[in-house]
Design a protein around this motif. Sequence first.
Motif: not given
Length: 130
Positions: A94-113
Amino acid sequence: EIAEQNMASSTAISSTPDPGHLQSKSLADIFLDPDSSFGYDFTRQGRIDQLLHRRQVLLQRVAILASSMGFNQDEASTASYSCENARHFWTVEVLPTWELFLKEKDKVGGDQQGSANAPIVFPFKDFFVK
């Protein structure tokens, strides 16, 4: 002072207590009767039963989370077998999956889409939808 204590005692007796708020033994003694209208059993056995019930409910939620993450029934059952297994599942899956999601979200600048080529997918969507 005595009037304030009597008012506090009558207020405590007239309202249903939250089990987490019983801090003094004298107040807990008021609610020890398992047949009372409060719906809680604050005896030693009652507290143990409540703890075991809460443990079972949380382990069932771990099984649901594991299933929603794509694990088969056996793997979900293993993750929810004990609190130790659930903690291992949290740490390893769970934790690595969550951290990967946050990293990907930060890569695109926090844009939800996300970008048109790589949309961000919330990894626990199925858990919250069910």
